[in-house]
Design a protein around this motif. Structure first.
Motif, PDB file in Angstrom:
ATOM      1  N   ARG A   1      40.587  28.053  33.883  1.00 52.23           N
ATOM      2  CA  ARG A   1      41.301  27.859  32.626  1.00 52.23           C
ATOM      3  C   ARG A   1      42.684  28.489  32.805  1.00 52.23           C
ATOM      4  NH1 ARG A   1      39.569  26.665  27.512  1.00 52.23           N
ATOM      5  NH2 ARG A   1      37.414  27.064  28.084  1.00 52.23           N
TER       6      ARG A   1
ATOM      7  N   SER B   1      29.500  26.618  30.236  1.00 50.87           N
ATOM      8  CA  SER B   1      30.945  26.474  30.399  1.00 50.87           C
ATOM      9  C   SER B   1      31.711  27.065  29.220  1.00 50.87           C
ATOM     10  CB  SER B   1      31.305  24.991  30.547  1.00 50.87           C
ATOM     11  OG  SER B   1      32.707  24.831  30.631  1.00 50.87           O
ATOM     12  N   ASN B   2      31.167  26.980  28.026  1.00 50.45           N
ATOM     13  CA  ASN B   2      31.832  27.512  26.836  1.00 50.45           C
ATOM     14  C   ASN B   2      31.544  28.986  26.596  1.00 50.45           C
ATOM     15  OD1 ASN B   2      33.021  25.037  26.120  1.00 50.45           O
ATOM     16  ND2 ASN B   2      31.137  24.361  25.120  1.00 50.45           N
TER      17      ASN B   2
ATOM     18  N   TYR C   1      34.834  35.384  24.399  1.00 49.49           N
ATOM     19  CA  TYR C   1      33.635  35.122  25.196  1.00 49.49           C
ATOM     20  C   TYR C   1      32.685  36.324  25.104  1.00 49.49           C
ATOM     21  CZ  TYR C   1      37.044  31.842  27.088  1.00 49.49           C
ATOM     22  OH  TYR C   1      38.023  30.884  27.218  1.00 49.49           O
TER      23      TYR C   1
ATOM     24  N   PRO D   1      40.914  22.609  27.750  1.00 51.80           N
ATOM     25  CA  PRO D   1      39.623  22.411  28.421  1.00 51.80           C
ATOM     26  C   PRO D   1      39.656  22.980  29.833  1.00 51.80           C
ATOM     27  CG  PRO D   1      40.859  20.356  28.365  1.00 51.80           C
ATOM     28  CD  PRO D   1      41.626  21.328  27.515  1.00 51.80           C
TER      29      PRO D   1
END
Length: 233
Positions: free
Chosen positions: A48, A78-79, A137, A69
């Protein structure tokens, strides 16, 4: 540079997100064979990055890079990456006064660092980014903080500009960013080892003089950095 002390066992991290800016993309991209992704399990790594993605910008929770993305997304989580490698640059010359009259400081009046180019300021930018990473995150268990590539032997590389040598900003900033990382991590993250190009000729001649790599160096540097992270427990 402190020796990294990673946590977890082999294969413990399902998704490692590499974050940064244009040079990060140079050595990560699998568009050049044998770059970073060829040395790691690319199903568990993603990128990213955002062009111009200085650490001062990533410290802003509304920065566009957060919503972009990921490239080559992890196949799982992934998220919600559980490890982040954050590659640090700044868009100003550390410990130098911004002077628009000097050709090396093109567009410096719009730099986020205008007015404060100290190592302490960069350390605070890094702390702020660590906070943002954990906020975006919550699953993150480990954060590595890595400095922009240094010149060979930590020299400041130059390239010709109108008949005179012009410094490459990344190689000037590298040792100062390393100092800022050491001040900032303080148990909240891990300082990655330093990485260097093999030659000042590894930088391309795109007239930006910030540290973009040529194709051969993308491959060499990418596999070197990838091999380090692939070796972690």
């Amino acid at each position: 540079t402190p020796t990294p002390t990673p946590t977890g066992g082999a294969g413990a991290f399902l998704c490692t997100q590499v974050m940064g800016y244009s040079q990060t993309g140079n050595w990560y991209s699998d568009a050049v064979s044998n770059a970073f992704e060829s040395r790691v399990n690319d199903s568990r790594y993603q990128l990213r990055n955002f062009s111009g993605g200085a650490v001062a910008l990533w410290a802003d929770p509304s920065y566009g890079g957060w919503g972009a993305p990921p490239y080559s997304a992890c196949t799982t989580n992934s998220n919600a990456p559980d490890r982040v490698i954050f590659d640090v640059t700044e868009s100003f010359w550390l410990e130098e006064v911004c002077d628009p009259a000097v050709h090396e400081f093109d567009n410096c009046t719009t730099s986020p660092g205008n007015g404060d180019t100290s190592i302490a300021r960069v350390a605070q930018d890094i702390r702020n980014v660590i906070v943002q990473i954990r906020a975006h995150y919550p699953a993150v268990r480990e954060i590595y903080v890595q400095a922009i590539l240094g010149g060979p032997g930590n020299v400041v590389c130059t390239q010709p500009f109108n008949g005179s040598p012009r410094r490459i900003r990344g190689t000037w900033n590298h040792p100062r960013i390393v100092q800022a990382i050491q001040q900032a991590v303080n148990g909240n993250a891990v300082a990655a080892p330093e990485f260097f190009v093999d030659s000042c000729d590894d930088f391309n001649t795109d007239t930006q003089y910030v540290g973009h790599l040529n194709d051969a160096a993308k491959r060499t540097v990418g596999q070197r950095i990838g091999s380090f992270y692939a070796s972690l427990p």
